[in-house]
Design an enzyme around this catalytic site. Structure first.
Site, PDB file in Angstrom:
ATOM      1  N   GLU A   1      14.678   4.460   3.379  1.00 17.33           N
ATOM      2  CA  GLU A   1      14.129   3.704   4.517  1.00 17.33           C
ATOM      3  C   GLU A   1      14.659   4.314   5.818  1.00 17.33           C
ATOM      4  O   GLU A   1      15.561   5.148   5.790  1.00 17.33           O
ATOM      5  CB  GLU A   1      14.521   2.224   4.415  1.00 17.33           C
ATOM      6  CG  GLU A   1      13.386   1.309   3.976  1.00 17.33           C
ATOM      7  CD  GLU A   1      12.177   1.298   4.936  1.00 17.33           C
ATOM      8  OE1 GLU A   1      12.360   1.523   6.151  1.00 17.33           O
ATOM      9  OE2 GLU A   1      11.049   1.055   4.458  1.00 17.33           O
TER      10      GLU A   1
ATOM     11  N   THR B   1       0.566   8.542   3.894  1.00 15.81           N
ATOM     12  CA  THR B   1       0.543   8.106   5.297  1.00 15.81           C
ATOM     13  C   THR B   1      -0.750   8.545   5.965  1.00 15.81           C
ATOM     14  O   THR B   1      -1.264   9.632   5.686  1.00 15.81           O
ATOM     15  CB  THR B   1       1.745   8.747   6.041  1.00 15.81           C
ATOM     16  OG1 THR B   1       2.933   8.396   5.334  1.00 15.81           O
ATOM     17  CG2 THR B   1       1.841   8.274   7.474  1.00 15.81           C
TER      18      THR B   1
ATOM     19  N   PHE C   1      -5.646   6.728  -2.316  1.00 13.18           N
ATOM     20  CA  PHE C   1      -5.327   7.179  -3.673  1.00 13.18           C
ATOM     21  C   PHE C   1      -6.018   6.354  -4.750  1.00 13.18           C
ATOM     22  O   PHE C   1      -5.775   6.563  -5.932  1.00 13.18           O
ATOM     23  CB  PHE C   1      -3.804   7.146  -3.889  1.00 13.18           C
ATOM     24  CG  PHE C   1      -3.113   8.353  -3.319  1.00 13.18           C
ATOM     25  CD1 PHE C   1      -3.060   9.539  -4.045  1.00 13.18           C
ATOM     26  CD2 PHE C   1      -2.556   8.336  -2.063  1.00 13.18           C
ATOM     27  CE1 PHE C   1      -2.452  10.672  -3.527  1.00 13.18           C
ATOM     28  CE2 PHE C   1      -1.933   9.458  -1.532  1.00 13.18           C
ATOM     29  CZ  PHE C   1      -1.883  10.626  -2.273  1.00 13.18           C
TER      30      PHE C   1
ATOM     31  N   HIS D   1      -9.279  -4.061   7.515  1.00 13.96           N
ATOM     32  CA  HIS D   1      -7.908  -4.046   6.990  1.00 13.96           C
ATOM     33  C   HIS D   1      -7.100  -5.196   7.577  1.00 13.96           C
ATOM     34  O   HIS D   1      -7.511  -5.809   8.571  1.00 13.96           O
ATOM     35  CB  HIS D   1      -7.203  -2.726   7.332  1.00 13.96           C
ATOM     36  CG  HIS D   1      -7.620  -1.584   6.460  1.00 13.96           C
ATOM     37  ND1 HIS D   1      -8.725  -0.815   6.728  1.00 13.96           N
ATOM     38  CD2 HIS D   1      -7.084  -1.090   5.308  1.00 13.96           C
ATOM     39  CE1 HIS D   1      -8.851   0.106   5.780  1.00 13.96           C
ATOM     40  NE2 HIS D   1      -7.876  -0.039   4.905  1.00 13.96           N
TER      41      HIS D   1
ATOM     42  N   LYS E   1      -2.063  -3.249  10.239  1.00 17.08           N
ATOM     43  CA  LYS E   1      -2.391  -1.809  10.213  1.00 17.08           C
ATOM     44  C   LYS E   1      -2.343  -1.243  11.634  1.00 17.08           C
ATOM     45  O   LYS E   1      -2.881  -1.858  12.558  1.00 17.08           O
ATOM     46  CB  LYS E   1      -3.775  -1.595   9.577  1.00 17.08           C
ATOM     47  CG  LYS E   1      -4.102  -0.119   9.384  1.00 17.08           C
ATOM     48  CD  LYS E   1      -5.216   0.081   8.394  1.00 17.08           C
ATOM     49  CE  LYS E   1      -5.621   1.557   8.294  1.00 17.08           C
ATOM     50  NZ  LYS E   1      -4.507   2.409   7.824  1.00 17.08           N
TER      51      LYS E   1
ATOM     52  N   GLY F   1      -7.860   5.970   7.732  1.00 20.02           N
ATOM     53  CA  GLY F   1      -7.969   7.344   7.234  1.00 20.02           C
ATOM     54  C   GLY F   1      -9.109   7.469   6.237  1.00 20.02           C
ATOM     55  O   GLY F   1      -9.811   8.491   6.201  1.00 20.02           O
TER      56      GLY F   1
HETATM   57  P1  NAD Z   1       4.455  -0.559   6.238  1.00 18.73           P
HETATM   58  O1  NAD Z   1       4.647  -0.642   7.724  1.00 18.73           O
HETATM   59  O2  NAD Z   1       4.469  -1.815   5.434  1.00 18.73           O
HETATM   60  O3  NAD Z   1       5.575   0.420   5.599  1.00 18.73           O
HETATM   61  C1  NAD Z   1       6.000   1.619   6.187  1.00 18.73           C
HETATM   62  C2  NAD Z   1       7.482   1.733   5.911  1.00 18.73           C
HETATM   63  O4  NAD Z   1       7.933   3.012   6.357  1.00 18.73           O
HETATM   64  C3  NAD Z   1       8.317   0.671   6.663  1.00 18.73           C
HETATM   65  O5  NAD Z   1       9.132  -0.041   5.738  1.00 18.73           O
HETATM   66  C4  NAD Z   1       9.146   1.494   7.627  1.00 18.73           C
HETATM   67  O6  NAD Z   1      10.421   0.945   7.886  1.00 18.73           O
HETATM   68  C5  NAD Z   1       9.230   2.825   6.863  1.00 18.73           C
HETATM   69  N1  NAD Z   1       9.639   3.937   7.712  1.00 18.73           N
HETATM   70  C6  NAD Z   1       9.310   4.187   9.008  1.00 18.73           C
HETATM   71  N2  NAD Z   1       9.948   5.283   9.450  1.00 18.73           N
HETATM   72  C7  NAD Z   1      10.696   5.727   8.413  1.00 18.73           C
HETATM   73  C8  NAD Z   1      11.592   6.825   8.252  1.00 18.73           C
HETATM   74  N3  NAD Z   1      11.866   7.677   9.255  1.00 18.73           N
HETATM   75  N4  NAD Z   1      12.188   7.001   7.053  1.00 18.73           N
HETATM   76  C9  NAD Z   1      11.962   6.144   6.022  1.00 18.73           C
HETATM   77  N5  NAD Z   1      11.127   5.074   6.122  1.00 18.73           N
HETATM   78  C10 NAD Z   1      10.506   4.883   7.299  1.00 18.73           C
HETATM   79  O7  NAD Z   1       3.091   0.230   6.023  1.00 18.73           O
HETATM   80  P2  NAD Z   1       2.222   0.344   4.667  1.00 18.73           P
HETATM   81  O8  NAD Z   1       1.158  -0.692   4.687  1.00 18.73           O
HETATM   82  O9  NAD Z   1       3.121   0.465   3.502  1.00 18.73           O
HETATM   83  O10 NAD Z   1       1.466   1.730   4.933  1.00 18.73           O
HETATM   84  C11 NAD Z   1       2.197   2.926   5.147  1.00 18.73           C
HETATM   85  C12 NAD Z   1       1.219   4.069   5.422  1.00 18.73           C
HETATM   86  O11 NAD Z   1       0.431   4.301   4.247  1.00 18.73           O
HETATM   87  C13 NAD Z   1       0.203   3.798   6.551  1.00 18.73           C
HETATM   88  O12 NAD Z   1      -0.033   4.987   7.248  1.00 18.73           O
HETATM   89  C14 NAD Z   1      -1.048   3.365   5.810  1.00 18.73           C
HETATM   90  O13 NAD Z   1      -2.240   3.600   6.519  1.00 18.73           O
HETATM   91  C15 NAD Z   1      -0.953   4.264   4.592  1.00 18.73           C
HETATM   92  N6  NAD Z   1      -1.681   3.802   3.401  1.00 18.73           N
HETATM   93  C16 NAD Z   1      -2.305   4.762   2.679  1.00 18.73           C
HETATM   94  C17 NAD Z   1      -2.924   4.444   1.508  1.00 18.73           C
HETATM   95  C18 NAD Z   1      -3.516   5.558   0.676  1.00 18.73           C
HETATM   96  O14 NAD Z   1      -4.045   5.294  -0.423  1.00 18.73           O
HETATM   97  N7  NAD Z   1      -3.395   6.821   1.121  1.00 18.73           N
HETATM   98  C19 NAD Z   1      -2.968   3.118   1.048  1.00 18.73           C
HETATM   99  C20 NAD Z   1      -2.315   2.137   1.809  1.00 18.73           C
HETATM  100  C21 NAD Z   1      -1.660   2.497   2.986  1.00 18.73           C
END
Ligand code: NAD
Length: 273
Positions: A36, A101, A127, A157, A161, A167
């Site tokens: 984290e 991300t 994914f 969403h 978000k 994306g």
């Molecule tokens: P979220 O805000 O719930 O979680 C993100 C986490 O990353 C937080 O806990 C935050 O503290 C942590 N973080 C931030 N900076 C950090 C660092 N330097 N080191 C370690 N951890 C760090 O967001 P989420 O809903 O889990 O989504 C995260 C990303 O995934 C977004 O960009 C979202 O659009 C993307 N997403 C992609 C898919 C996919 O299938 N590709 C699906 C869902 C979400």
């Protein structure tokens, strides 16, 4: 041999779902590292206890560099700036990287590619197997309908978000633009307001809804004279994304350096859904 997985963004919505999916996964893999941000109040917490499943022995830390050699692959669902930092550490350690991300700027995408040139990287805006099938369905519809339909993409969403359009919506736009020989950067229309004038056929419109706890809905509308076709995918749980990302991570540990999509993973495995 069990694949040792690390996750970044461990306390986030996707991080927690990934930890749950890995702990229940049928494929041989285990969660070994959970990262984290340094300011997180959850540093030191046990991932299993965070999920209410009892102690797992994996505690959340912020120092990926010191544990990178303990894992076979990293899964990153964080924010673009953090992903770039994690990608640089993966490059230093030759560690395959799964990137979920979204919301990168063009400059960040270029930097990410350059940093990870020598690594196996699987990056996908979504994914879930269903969305990846949707990409194929939308491509087929665009090719069949050609320039005879107005095309609009609507996505919804949850309220938390931070990027828009999603994306996945942008990937759908890219698939359609490529199928029709259009340049998305020239034809995309991101929302409309005021006296916009009539719509021109080549534009691809994007509409965004942010509300409540919607996990992720995407609809592509192909509207012609007298009829319209709509292709919709609705995610009802983040587990679809997490299962896909874990599947991609296990697959990626057997791949050479290169850029891979979730479609590459699904095409090379037998059961797409
Ligand atoms: P979220 O805000 O719930 O979680 C993100 C986490 O990353 C937080 O806990 C935050 O503290 C942590 N973080 C931030 N900076 C950090 C660092 N330097 N080191 C370690 N951890 C760090 O967001 P989420 O809903 O889990 O989504 C995260 C990303 O995934 C977004 O960009 C979202 O659009 C993307 N997403 C992609 C898919 C996919 O299938 N590709 C699906 C869902 C979400």
């Amino acid at each position: 041999m069990s694949v040792r997985i690390g996750i970044t963004g461990a306390a986030g919505r996707m991080g927690r779902m990934l930890a749950e999916v890995i702990s229940e996964a049928e494929r041989p893999c285990s969660l070994v590292v959970a990262i984290e941000r340094a300011e997180s109040s959850l540093l030191g917490a046990d991932v299993g206890e965070l999920l209410g499943d009892g102690a797992s022995g994996v505690t959340i830390t912020s120092d990926l560099a010191s544990v990178a050699s303990d894992i076979d692959v990293l899964i990153d669902f964080t924010v673009p700036e953090a992903t770039l930092h994690h990608a640089a550490l993966c490059a230093e350690h030759g560690l395959p990287l799964v990137i979920g991300t979204t919301g990168f700027s063009d400059a960040q995408i270029a930097q990410l590619r350059e940093t990870t040139l020598d690594l196996p990287v699987c990056q996908a805006s979504n994914f879930s197997p269903g969305v990846n099938l949707t990409f194929d369905l939308v491509k087929a519809a665009a090719e069949a309908l050609g320039d005879s339909a107005d095309i609009e993409i609507v996505e919804a969403h949850h309220r938390h978000k931070i990027d828009a359009p999603s994306g996945t919506a942008l990937s759908l736009g890219e698939v359609i633009a490529n199928a029709l020989g259009r340049d998305l950067s020239q034809v995309a229309v991101y929302g409309r307001e005021g006296r916009t004038g009539e719509r021109t056929r080549e534009t691809i419109g994007f509409s965004t809804i942010r509300a409540g706890d919607i996990v992720g809905d995407h609809t592509v509308v192909f509207a012609g004279e007298g009829e319209r076709l709509e292709i919709t995918h609705r995610a009802s749980s983040r587990s679809a994304f997490a299962h896909g990302a874990v599947r991609a991570a296990c697959w990626l540990t057997h791949q050479k350096a290169g850029r891979y999509s979730m479609q590459d993973v699904l095409r090379q495995e037998k059961n797409p859904l």
